[in-house]
Scaffold this motif. Sequence first.
Motif, PDB file in Angstrom:
ATOM      1  N   THR A  25      -1.153 -30.316  12.021  1.00 25.97           N
ATOM      2  CA  THR A  25      -1.756 -29.878  10.756  1.00 25.97           C
ATOM      3  C   THR A  25      -0.783 -29.002   9.977  1.00 25.97           C
ATOM      4  N   ILE A  26      -0.157 -28.057  10.669  1.00 26.27           N
ATOM      5  CA  ILE A  26       0.846 -27.202  10.018  1.00 26.27           C
ATOM      6  C   ILE A  26       1.977 -28.059   9.473  1.00 26.27           C
ATOM      7  N   ASN A  27       2.439 -28.992  10.282  1.00 25.85           N
ATOM      8  CA  ASN A  27       3.527 -29.871   9.865  1.00 25.85           C
ATOM      9  C   ASN A  27       3.129 -30.662   8.618  1.00 25.85           C
ATOM     10  N   VAL A  30       2.895 -28.284   5.450  1.00 25.54           N
ATOM     11  CA  VAL A  30       4.210 -27.877   4.950  1.00 25.54           C
ATOM     12  C   VAL A  30       4.948 -29.076   4.372  1.00 25.54           C
ATOM     13  N   GLU A  31       4.893 -30.193   5.080  1.00 29.72           N
ATOM     14  CA  GLU A  31       5.597 -31.396   4.627  1.00 29.72           C
ATOM     15  C   GLU A  31       5.050 -31.880   3.281  1.00 29.72           C
ATOM     16  N   ASN A  32       3.725 -31.866   3.130  1.00 30.49           N
ATOM     17  CA  ASN A  32       3.110 -32.337   1.889  1.00 30.49           C
ATOM     18  C   ASN A  32       3.389 -31.411   0.716  1.00 30.49           C
ATOM     19  N   ASP A  33       3.556 -30.133   1.003  1.00 30.47           N
ATOM     20  CA  ASP A  33       3.766 -29.155  -0.064  1.00 30.47           C
ATOM     21  C   ASP A  33       5.136 -28.486   0.025  1.00 30.47           C
ATOM     22  N   LEU A  59       8.717 -26.323   9.273  1.00 32.19           N
ATOM     23  CA  LEU A  59       8.733 -27.730   9.695  1.00 32.19           C
ATOM     24  C   LEU A  59       9.381 -27.879  11.065  1.00 32.19           C
ATOM     25  N   ALA A  60      10.494 -27.196  11.273  1.00 26.65           N
ATOM     26  CA  ALA A  60      11.179 -27.276  12.566  1.00 26.65           C
ATOM     27  C   ALA A  60      10.306 -26.727  13.690  1.00 26.65           C
ATOM     28  N   LEU A  61       9.635 -25.613  13.433  1.00 22.91           N
ATOM     29  CA  LEU A  61       8.757 -25.017  14.438  1.00 22.91           C
ATOM     30  C   LEU A  61       7.593 -25.937  14.780  1.00 22.91           C
TER      31      LEU A  61
END
Length: 91
Positions: A25-27, A30-33, A59-61
């Motif tokens: 979800t975090i990925n 962040v990826e979408n925004d 993203l890396a995390l």
Amino acid sequence: MKKFNLDQVEDTNITLDTVKGLAQTINDLVENDIALFSEYPSDDEGEKWQAKRLGSKLLALATATINTTEKAQNQIELIASELLKGGVNND
């Protein structure tokens, strides 16, 4: 060594599924925004650089968390399979 059972293994796998879902979800967020980080609205180049770097680090995390969780789940599945076969010593 404390004995464990397959229910404990399954509970651990469920916890890892939850961690993986949160990381995904975090990925996704962040990826979408990512533009919010890479196109940070500021005239200060230092702030822009920090925002872009923060997006990259998030993203890396998230990716590292997903990959590590998948690896742990694979190990748990292997252990559970060995337990079912009777190949792991529980003493």
